[in-house]
Scaffold this motif. Structure first.
Motif, PDB file in Angstrom:
ATOM      1  N   LYS A 199      34.733  48.077  48.152  1.00  0.00           N
ATOM      2  CA  LYS A 199      36.077  48.425  48.603  1.00  0.00           C
ATOM      3  C   LYS A 199      36.628  47.347  49.534  1.00  0.00           C
ATOM      4  O   LYS A 199      35.956  46.944  50.490  1.00  0.00           O
ATOM      5  CB  LYS A 199      36.059  49.776  49.324  1.00  0.00           C
ATOM      6  N   THR A 201      40.568  45.558  51.204  1.00  0.00           N
ATOM      7  CA  THR A 201      41.962  45.842  51.555  1.00  0.00           C
ATOM      8  C   THR A 201      42.796  44.598  51.327  1.00  0.00           C
ATOM      9  O   THR A 201      42.432  43.501  51.774  1.00  0.00           O
ATOM     10  CB  THR A 201      42.088  46.283  53.027  1.00  0.00           C
ATOM     11  N   ASP A 207      44.230  49.542  49.543  1.00  0.00           N
ATOM     12  CA  ASP A 207      42.816  49.494  49.167  1.00  0.00           C
ATOM     13  C   ASP A 207      42.680  49.103  47.697  1.00  0.00           C
ATOM     14  O   ASP A 207      43.459  49.532  46.850  1.00  0.00           O
ATOM     15  CB  ASP A 207      42.153  50.860  49.379  1.00  0.00           C
ATOM     16  N   TYR A 208      41.680  48.296  47.416  1.00  0.00           N
ATOM     17  CA  TYR A 208      41.350  47.984  46.028  1.00  0.00           C
ATOM     18  C   TYR A 208      39.836  47.881  45.907  1.00  0.00           C
ATOM     19  O   TYR A 208      39.115  47.839  46.910  1.00  0.00           O
ATOM     20  CB  TYR A 208      42.039  46.704  45.547  1.00  0.00           C
ATOM     21  N   TYR A 209      39.357  47.881  44.645  1.00  0.00           N
ATOM     22  CA  TYR A 209      37.920  48.003  44.415  1.00  0.00           C
ATOM     23  C   TYR A 209      37.442  47.021  43.355  1.00  0.00           C
ATOM     24  O   TYR A 209      38.145  46.759  42.382  1.00  0.00           O
ATOM     25  CB  TYR A 209      37.576  49.424  43.927  1.00  0.00           C
TER      26      TYR A 209
END
Length: 257
Positions: A199, A201, A207-209
């Protein structure tokens, strides 16, 4: 006699070195037509394009010189096979070969594989089909040690046929040719991925993954694709696309449903 017509596709894209290797080998066995994605489609599984436009473009190749026609397709590997069979070919291919994939498609990876899904799509249409993968993710991977084995497998498939409802999943270890011990017919090893998401930012605060994970082999059998690859063999797994668990039908009938 008319040469066999060989449909070549992949999931790494039409410019991938693995596909170029497969095209070169198949030209020694028959007439070749290539229909492959115009960009990488790894991990697409059996996805097909339903809600957007599908495009195909004939590539600028000299048919007389190369002996084959090539088309790029904006869709998935399964789309490529569908489009080839329904629109681009003037006769049914004698065999479909997919790959050579840059990276392993052994064990549970077959579920996610665009390479194998293209082969399966051909199998669904009654066409003998084989997916080829090299256990090396490097774009500049050396495929030369596998040439004679790939040619042998396709030659045998053309001569003997592949049972209906079955496609072959072929994986080649990352070894020098002198280290390869041969070919083993195997079953798919039990394994899974221990997955996690990294995870992060973005600069905009969102937020991104990134999906990450570790491959976990749960099978100690010496008749599996993973064992074969680890011990210097090319693995060949007969893979079926009928997902029915036939051995469970009798048990479910005892439920009183």
């Amino acid at each position: 006699m008319k040469k066999p017509l060989i449909l070549v596709t992949n999931d790494d894209g039409i410019t991938a070195p693995g596909l170029r290797t497969l095209v070169r080998l198949m030209k020694t066995l028959g007439d070749v037509i290539v229909v492959a994605p115009d960009s990488p489609q790894s991990g697409m599984g059996h996805a097909i394009t339903l809600d957007s436009t599908l495009y195909s473009k004939k590539m600028a190749t000299d048919t007389e010189e190369t002996g084959n026609e090539e088309y790029s397709c904006s869709g998935t590997p399964a789309d490529c096979v569908k489009l080839a069979l329904q629109e681009l070919l003037d006769r049914k291919p004698d065999i479909c070969v997919s790959g050579i994939n840059h990276g392993s498609n052994s064990s549970i990876n077959v579920i996610y594989s665009g390479t194998m899904s293209a082969a399966i799509e051909a199998g669904i249409e009654g066409i003998p089909a084989i997916g080829f993968s090299l256990c090396d993710y490097n774009w500049d991977a050396d495929f030369s040690h596998s040439d004679s084995f790939i040619t042998q497998i396709v030659t045998e498939a053309l001569a003997n046929g592949i049972p209906k409802g079955v496609v072959l999943n072929v994986n080649i270890p990352k070894l020098e040719k002198k280290q390869l011990k041969g070919i083993k017919i195997c079953r798919q090893a039990r394994a899974n991925w221990k997955e996690k998401f990294d995870k992060r930012t973005s600069p905009m605060g969102k937020d991104y993954y990134w999906l990450t994970g570790k491959f976990e082999l749960l099978d100690k059998g010496e008749d599996t694709d993973e064992w074969a690859l680890a011990n210097g063999y090319i693995s060949v797994v007969p893979t079926q696309f009928d997902l029915t668990a036939h051995h469970v039908i009798q048990e479910l009938n005892s439920w009183g449903l």
